[in-house]
Design a protein around this motif. Structure first.
Motif, PDB file in Angstrom:
ATOM      1  N   ALA A  20      -6.068  -1.347 -10.658  1.00  0.00           N
ATOM      2  CA  ALA A  20      -4.894  -1.254  -9.779  1.00  0.00           C
ATOM      3  C   ALA A  20      -4.757  -2.485  -8.893  1.00  0.00           C
ATOM      4  CB  ALA A  20      -4.991   0.018  -8.928  1.00  0.00           C
ATOM      5  N   ARG A  21      -5.884  -3.031  -8.422  1.00  0.00           N
ATOM      6  CA  ARG A  21      -5.815  -4.202  -7.556  1.00  0.00           C
ATOM      7  C   ARG A  21      -5.197  -5.399  -8.283  1.00  0.00           C
ATOM      8  NH1 ARG A  21     -11.270  -5.806  -4.601  1.00  0.00           N
ATOM      9  NH2 ARG A  21     -10.833  -3.713  -3.755  1.00  0.00           N
ATOM     10  N   PHE A  67       2.934   1.450  -3.465  1.00  0.00           N
ATOM     11  CA  PHE A  67       2.150   1.588  -4.701  1.00  0.00           C
ATOM     12  C   PHE A  67       1.334   2.878  -4.719  1.00  0.00           C
ATOM     13  CE2 PHE A  67      -1.461   0.565  -7.530  1.00  0.00           C
ATOM     14  CZ  PHE A  67      -0.761   0.196  -8.660  1.00  0.00           C
ATOM     15  N   ARG A  68       0.717   3.206  -3.588  1.00  0.00           N
ATOM     16  CA  ARG A  68      -0.119   4.395  -3.536  1.00  0.00           C
ATOM     17  C   ARG A  68       0.685   5.654  -3.258  1.00  0.00           C
ATOM     18  NH1 ARG A  68      -4.783   3.607  -6.165  1.00  0.00           N
ATOM     19  NH2 ARG A  68      -5.874   1.725  -5.417  1.00  0.00           N
ATOM     20  N   ARG A 127       7.958  -2.228   0.562  1.00  0.00           N
ATOM     21  CA  ARG A 127       7.764  -0.870   0.039  1.00  0.00           C
ATOM     22  C   ARG A 127       8.855  -0.497  -0.949  1.00  0.00           C
ATOM     23  NH1 ARG A 127      10.247   3.907   1.519  1.00  0.00           N
ATOM     24  NH2 ARG A 127       9.097   5.833   0.974  1.00  0.00           N
ATOM     25  N   LYS A 185       6.962  -0.801  -9.684  1.00  0.00           N
ATOM     26  CA  LYS A 185       5.852  -0.062 -10.299  1.00  0.00           C
ATOM     27  C   LYS A 185       6.310   0.894 -11.390  1.00  0.00           C
ATOM     28  CE  LYS A 185       5.474   4.022  -7.295  1.00  0.00           C
ATOM     29  NZ  LYS A 185       4.586   4.767  -6.390  1.00  0.00           N
ATOM     30  N   LEU A 198      -1.511  -4.875  -8.752  1.00  0.00           N
ATOM     31  CA  LEU A 198      -0.784  -5.002  -7.493  1.00  0.00           C
ATOM     32  C   LEU A 198      -0.579  -6.448  -7.088  1.00  0.00           C
ATOM     33  CD1 LEU A 198       0.430  -3.195  -5.281  1.00  0.00           C
ATOM     34  CD2 LEU A 198      -1.754  -3.320  -4.092  1.00  0.00           C
ATOM     35  N   ARG A 221      -0.563   8.049   2.577  1.00  0.00           N
ATOM     36  CA  ARG A 221      -0.557   6.673   3.095  1.00  0.00           C
ATOM     37  C   ARG A 221       0.879   6.214   3.356  1.00  0.00           C
ATOM     38  NH1 ARG A 221      -4.100   6.889  -1.191  1.00  0.00           N
ATOM     39  NH2 ARG A 221      -6.303   6.477  -0.737  1.00  0.00           N
ATOM     40  N   ASP A 222       1.750   6.484   2.396  1.00  0.00           N
ATOM     41  CA  ASP A 222       3.153   6.116   2.549  1.00  0.00           C
ATOM     42  C   ASP A 222       3.775   6.843   3.734  1.00  0.00           C
ATOM     43  OD1 ASP A 222       5.716   5.187   2.127  1.00  0.00           O
ATOM     44  OD2 ASP A 222       6.166   6.661   0.580  1.00  0.00           O
ATOM     45  N   LEU A 244       0.826  -1.209   0.000  1.00  0.00           N
ATOM     46  CA  LEU A 244       0.000   0.000   0.000  1.00  0.00           C
ATOM     47  C   LEU A 244       0.861   1.260   0.000  1.00  0.00           C
ATOM     48  CD1 LEU A 244      -2.801   1.344   0.241  1.00  0.00           C
ATOM     49  CD2 LEU A 244      -2.586   1.099   2.730  1.00  0.00           C
TER      50      LEU A 244
END
Length: 322
Positions: free
Chosen positions: A225-226, A137-138, A203, A210, A229, A142-143, A134
């Protein structure tokens, strides 16, 4: 005409049979590296023997140390390699203060230590991998949030974090349930204290993957995206995670033994290797040395062999270290 056909058939190239998957595996670099390192071979054999002994403990152990009906209190403190004068029972590694066979207690205690270690590693691996995917990728907030939490947790030693989590969870449970859920609380406490290393590794690998062309192509053709991933990025970031998990298994076993030795792990009625060591250290200077020595040696052999295998996997799966 028939002679020409036979000549052509005989002149046709012979296609060699395709090697089996087992033969391909035996010819791989991993097996080649394993054969050339005697220390790794010994570590593998020790690990397999201890895993098999723990798995088949009900059939190997002469006594079930968890069953009070099989414990002979009159045989307490029987030395190793000795037959009891009272019951005639033979104790390979001696007996403890409760008359439990130390050899049987080690086999059953290894089952609990391995169960806690495996479950804690799987819990930390799943949690860390999900959060690392998460974050990588995002990106964005969030990171930043996940990595700042990870940085804060890294400032505390993992054993102190496990102690804190263990105490908090037990604080919300009634005292009557502490012994029943001790193993579950241990798994959660050790898992929550070890997820950071998996998250950071995943990460970093996700941020590299990516940006590659196959991910860009998947986005161009409109894959969600799912799906990108989990079907494209996740399989390519699992290799370092599995190596960390192998090394983490030895650390989780030691963490469980440390918590049990400190008295906040498994109860004495369900002894793990750490609990057996905690019980044995009370008799270290009273002459009953075997109660402490043999569980300590078993824990040392188990943790060391698994750790050596993890170090070897890290080296053999990383081309830069060859």
């Amino acid at each position: 005409m028939s002679q020409d056909i036979q000549t052509r058939e005989s002149a046709a190239p012979v296609v060699p049979p395709k090697p089996s998957k087992w033969r391909t595996f035996l010819d791989s670099d991993i097996v080649y590296s394993w054969k050339r390192q005697p220390v790794v071979i010994i570590a593998t054999l020790v690990t397999l023997i201890m895993f098999a002994a723990a798995l088949f403990a009900p059939w190997i152990a002469p006594q079930n140390p968890f069953d009070p009906r099989q414990i002979e209190l009159i045989d307490a403190f029987t030395p190793p390699m000795t037959t009891s004068d009272f019951t005639g029972n033979f104790y390979l590694l001696g007996s403890d203060s409760q008359g439990r066979d130390v050899f049987s207690a080690i086999l059953y205690g290894s089952r609990i230590s391995l169960l806690v270690g495996f479950a804690a590693v799987i819990f930390a691996l799943v949690m860390g991998t999900a959060l690392g995917l998460l974050a990588g990728f995002r990106g964005g907030w969030r990171d930043a949030l996940i990595m700042r939490i990870a940085d804060v947790q890294l400032t505390f030693p993992s054993i102190l974090m496990a102690l804190l989590i263990f105490g908090v969870i037990r604080g919300f449970l009634p005292r009557s349930m502490h012994a029943e859920v001790a193993i579950i609380v241990l798994i959660i406490a050790i898992g929550l204290s070890d997820w950071v290393q998996y998250a950071r590794a995943v990460r970093g690998a996700t941020m590299v993957e990516k940006s590659k062309e196959y991910v860009q192509a998947a986005r161009v053709i409109g894959l969600p995206a799912r799906k990108i991933l989990f079907q494209h990025i996740l399989p390519n970031v699992l290799r370092p995670v599995l190596v960390i998990g192998t090394i983490g298994l030895a650390l989780a076993i030691i963490a469980e033994a440390t918590l049990s030795f400190l008295g906040v792990g498994m109860p004495a009625t369900q002894p793990s290797l750490g609990t057996l060591i905690r019980v044995g250290q009370d008799y270290m200077f009273s002459g009953e040395w075997w109660i402490l020595l043999f569980p300590g040696v078993a824990l040392l052999m188990l943790a060391l062999s698994v750790n050596l295998l993890g170090d070897w996997l890290r080296d053999v799966l990383n081309p830069k270290l060859r």
